[in-house]
Motif scaffolding. Structure first.
Motif, PDB file in Angstrom:
ATOM      1  N   ASP A  17       0.783  -1.189   0.081  1.00 58.50           N
ATOM      2  CA  ASP A  17       0.024  -0.026   0.154  1.00 58.50           C
ATOM      3  C   ASP A  17       0.775   1.388   0.099  1.00 58.50           C
ATOM      4  O   ASP A  17       0.380   2.339  -0.260  1.00 58.50           O
ATOM      5  N   ARG A  18       2.228   0.983   0.472  1.00 63.98           N
ATOM      6  CA  ARG A  18       2.997   2.251   0.562  1.00 63.98           C
ATOM      7  C   ARG A  18       3.077   2.972  -0.913  1.00 63.98           C
ATOM      8  O   ARG A  18       3.215   2.272  -1.903  1.00 63.98           O
ATOM      9  N   GLU A  19       3.276   4.193  -0.689  1.00 66.35           N
ATOM     10  CA  GLU A  19       3.709   5.007  -2.172  1.00 66.35           C
ATOM     11  C   GLU A  19       4.945   4.970  -2.527  1.00 66.35           C
ATOM     12  O   GLU A  19       5.945   4.909  -1.757  1.00 66.35           O
ATOM     13  N   PRO A  20       5.165   4.165  -3.754  1.00 67.16           N
ATOM     14  CA  PRO A  20       6.551   4.123  -4.233  1.00 67.16           C
ATOM     15  C   PRO A  20       7.231   5.271  -4.337  1.00 67.16           C
ATOM     16  O   PRO A  20       6.768   6.303  -4.698  1.00 67.16           O
ATOM     17  N   THR A  21       8.787   4.947  -4.276  1.00 61.78           N
ATOM     18  CA  THR A  21       9.296   6.158  -4.500  1.00 61.78           C
ATOM     19  C   THR A  21       9.518   6.558  -5.829  1.00 61.78           C
ATOM     20  O   THR A  21       9.651   5.723  -6.775  1.00 61.78           O
ATOM     21  N   ALA A  22       9.640   7.867  -6.146  1.00 63.04           N
ATOM     22  CA  ALA A  22       9.461   8.419  -7.526  1.00 63.04           C
ATOM     23  C   ALA A  22      10.542   7.656  -8.435  1.00 63.04           C
ATOM     24  O   ALA A  22      10.492   7.332  -9.418  1.00 63.04           O
ATOM     25  N   PRO A  23      11.827   7.899  -7.814  1.00 61.04           N
ATOM     26  CA  PRO A  23      12.869   7.444  -8.660  1.00 61.04           C
ATOM     27  C   PRO A  23      12.598   5.709  -9.128  1.00 61.04           C
ATOM     28  O   PRO A  23      13.057   5.437 -10.325  1.00 61.04           O
ATOM     29  N   ARG A  24      12.229   4.974  -8.172  1.00 66.98           N
ATOM     30  CA  ARG A  24      12.145   3.565  -8.731  1.00 66.98           C
ATOM     31  C   ARG A  24      11.244   3.376  -9.692  1.00 66.98           C
ATOM     32  O   ARG A  24      11.441   2.819 -10.998  1.00 66.98           O
ATOM     33  N   TRP A  25       9.886   4.009  -9.568  1.00 68.95           N
ATOM     34  CA  TRP A  25       8.760   3.745 -10.515  1.00 68.95           C
ATOM     35  C   TRP A  25       9.170   4.403 -11.870  1.00 68.95           C
ATOM     36  O   TRP A  25       8.557   4.194 -13.074  1.00 68.95           O
ATOM     37  N   LYS A  26       9.908   5.595 -11.479  1.00 65.54           N
ATOM     38  CA  LYS A  26      10.086   6.359 -12.949  1.00 65.54           C
ATOM     39  C   LYS A  26      10.894   5.438 -14.063  1.00 65.54           C
ATOM     40  O   LYS A  26      10.745   5.518 -15.281  1.00 65.54           O
ATOM     41  N   HIS A  27      11.929   4.671 -13.558  1.00 65.23           N
ATOM     42  CA  HIS A  27      12.824   3.878 -14.183  1.00 65.23           C
ATOM     43  C   HIS A  27      12.159   2.487 -14.529  1.00 65.23           C
ATOM     44  O   HIS A  27      12.459   2.012 -15.474  1.00 65.23           O
ATOM     45  N   ASP A  28      11.545   1.980 -13.671  1.00 63.22           N
ATOM     46  CA  ASP A  28      11.034   0.625 -13.553  1.00 63.22           C
ATOM     47  C   ASP A  28       9.546   0.455 -13.588  1.00 63.22           C
ATOM     48  O   ASP A  28       9.003  -0.580 -13.645  1.00 63.22           O
ATOM     49  N   GLY A  29       8.768   1.428 -13.992  1.00 58.70           N
ATOM     50  CA  GLY A  29       7.371   1.223 -14.056  1.00 58.70           C
ATOM     51  C   GLY A  29       6.949   1.280 -15.520  1.00 58.70           C
ATOM     52  O   GLY A  29       7.730   0.491 -16.379  1.00 58.70           O
ATOM     53  N   VAL A  30       5.797   1.755 -15.867  1.00 57.04           N
ATOM     54  CA  VAL A  30       5.459   1.501 -17.357  1.00 57.04           C
ATOM     55  C   VAL A  30       6.521   2.046 -18.322  1.00 57.04           C
ATOM     56  O   VAL A  30       7.086   3.107 -18.258  1.00 57.04           O
ATOM     57  N   ARG A  31       6.457   1.505 -19.317  1.00 59.62           N
ATOM     58  CA  ARG A  31       7.451   2.008 -20.457  1.00 59.62           C
ATOM     59  C   ARG A  31       6.639   2.097 -21.788  1.00 59.62           C
ATOM     60  O   ARG A  31       6.044   1.364 -21.928  1.00 59.62           O
ATOM     61  N   VAL A  32       6.811   3.211 -22.488  1.00 57.92           N
ATOM     62  CA  VAL A  32       6.360   2.987 -23.855  1.00 57.92           C
ATOM     63  C   VAL A  32       7.468   3.289 -24.661  1.00 57.92           C
ATOM     64  O   VAL A  32       8.422   4.295 -24.665  1.00 57.92           O
ATOM     65  N   ILE A  33       7.361   2.210 -25.714  1.00 54.07           N
ATOM     66  CA  ILE A  33       8.602   2.207 -26.885  1.00 54.07           C
ATOM     67  C   ILE A  33       8.012   2.869 -28.211  1.00 54.07           C
ATOM     68  O   ILE A  33       6.825   2.156 -28.669  1.00 54.07           O
ATOM     69  N   LYS A  34       8.389   4.018 -28.423  1.00 49.19           N
ATOM     70  CA  LYS A  34       8.049   4.474 -29.784  1.00 49.19           C
ATOM     71  C   LYS A  34       8.242   3.684 -30.974  1.00 49.19           C
ATOM     72  O   LYS A  34       9.270   3.139 -31.082  1.00 49.19           O
ATOM     73  N   GLY A  35       7.280   3.841 -31.753  1.00 52.31           N
ATOM     74  CA  GLY A  35       7.406   3.096 -32.973  1.00 52.31           C
ATOM     75  C   GLY A  35       8.598   3.236 -33.962  1.00 52.31           C
ATOM     76  O   GLY A  35       9.166   2.482 -34.631  1.00 52.31           O
ATOM     77  N   ASP A  36       9.170   4.456 -33.679  1.00 49.35           N
ATOM     78  CA  ASP A  36      10.342   4.845 -34.405  1.00 49.35           C
ATOM     79  C   ASP A  36      11.585   4.851 -33.569  1.00 49.35           C
ATOM     80  O   ASP A  36      12.592   5.071 -34.156  1.00 49.35           O
ATOM     81  N   GLN A  37      11.185   4.112 -32.708  1.00 48.78           N
ATOM     82  CA  GLN A  37      12.656   3.775 -31.737  1.00 48.78           C
ATOM     83  C   GLN A  37      12.855   2.328 -31.330  1.00 48.78           C
ATOM     84  O   GLN A  37      13.423   1.768 -30.414  1.00 48.78           O
ATOM     85  N   LEU A  38      12.505   1.517 -32.325  1.00 44.23           N
ATOM     86  CA  LEU A  38      12.561   0.108 -32.447  1.00 44.23           C
ATOM     87  C   LEU A  38      14.245  -0.226 -32.494  1.00 44.23           C
ATOM     88  O   LEU A  38      14.724   0.428 -33.230  1.00 44.23           O
ATOM     89  N   ASP A  39      14.633  -1.187 -31.898  1.00 43.76           N
ATOM     90  CA  ASP A  39      16.099  -1.804 -32.072  1.00 43.76           C
ATOM     91  C   ASP A  39      16.216  -2.451 -33.308  1.00 43.76           C
ATOM     92  O   ASP A  39      15.945  -3.936 -33.093  1.00 43.76           O
ATOM     93  N   PRO A  40      17.031  -2.133 -34.177  1.00 41.66           N
ATOM     94  CA  PRO A  40      17.114  -3.014 -35.341  1.00 41.66           C
ATOM     95  C   PRO A  40      18.743  -3.724 -34.979  1.00 41.66           C
ATOM     96  O   PRO A  40      18.877  -4.591 -36.072  1.00 41.66           O
ATOM     97  N   ASN A  41      19.124  -3.546 -33.859  1.00 37.63           N
ATOM     98  CA  ASN A  41      20.531  -4.242 -33.449  1.00 37.63           C
ATOM     99  C   ASN A  41      20.146  -5.532 -33.250  1.00 37.63           C
ATOM    100  O   ASN A  41      20.515  -6.348 -32.053  1.00 37.63           O
TER     101      ASN A  41
END
Length: 174
Positions: A17-41
């Motif tokens: 129930d605790r409010e997660p710390t901002a830094p953790r969720w900022k980088h470990d939460g929901v991610r949006v991968i833009k269509g023009d940023q897919l990885d061709p590598n």
């Protein structure tokens, strides 16, 4: 539970129930991968162009892989299965033909907007059914590990002699 114990836990939020710390969720939460940023590598070979959107390296995914694949006209895989992995293919553009079964005796086609589900261990062959149009798909697999088991004792009805559909999961059988 004593009154003291109860009082100690009452009023304190449980860990979930605790409010997660901002830094953790900022980088470990929901991610949006833009269509023009897919990885061709990823491994690229003639006949196809594969790009990763969701994988372990990009977002830390543990149990899933997702990306896009564009397959040249008339390209075909050899006969294979993907071991315990499940696959989902969503057709964006073009026409996909799937053959499957012990002797590839079953066939189905899918067009734009259609989903294809390939269960674990099913022998199959993927085919771009259009001789003059690129097949564009979104591919999702149930694991980050690429598993492919080539089946050499089944003669494909549609021989992949002109263009093989090759990527890190579909190797050239030769």
């Amino acid at each position: 539970m004593s009154a003291e114990d109860h009082h100690h836990h009452h009023g304190e939020p449980h860990a979930h129930d605790r409010e997660p710390t901002a830094p953790r969720w900022k980088h470990d939460g929901v991610r949006v991968i833009k269509g023009d940023q897919l990885d061709p590598n990823t491994a690229q070979t003639p006949g196809m162009f594969r790009q990763a959107a969701i994988n372990h390296a990009r977002v830390g995914a543990q149990k899933i892989w997702a990306g896009t694949v564009a397959i040249e006209p008339d390209a075909k895989t050899g006969v294979h299965h993907h071991g315990p992995l499940e696959s989902v293919i969503y057709v964006v553009r073009g026409r996909a033909r799937l053959r499957w079964g012990e002797r590839l005796e079953y066939v189905a086609e899918a067009g734009p907007g259609d989903f294809i589900y390939v269960p674990p261990y099913v022998p199959h062959q993927e085919i771009n059914a259009k001789p003059d149009e690129t097949l564009e798909c979104v591919l999702v697999r149930s694991d980050n590990e690429a598993v492919v088991v080539n089946i050499t004792d089944v003669d494909p009805i549609e021989k992949p002699e002109s263009v093989y559909w090759i990527d890190p999961i579909h190797r050239h059988p030769g």
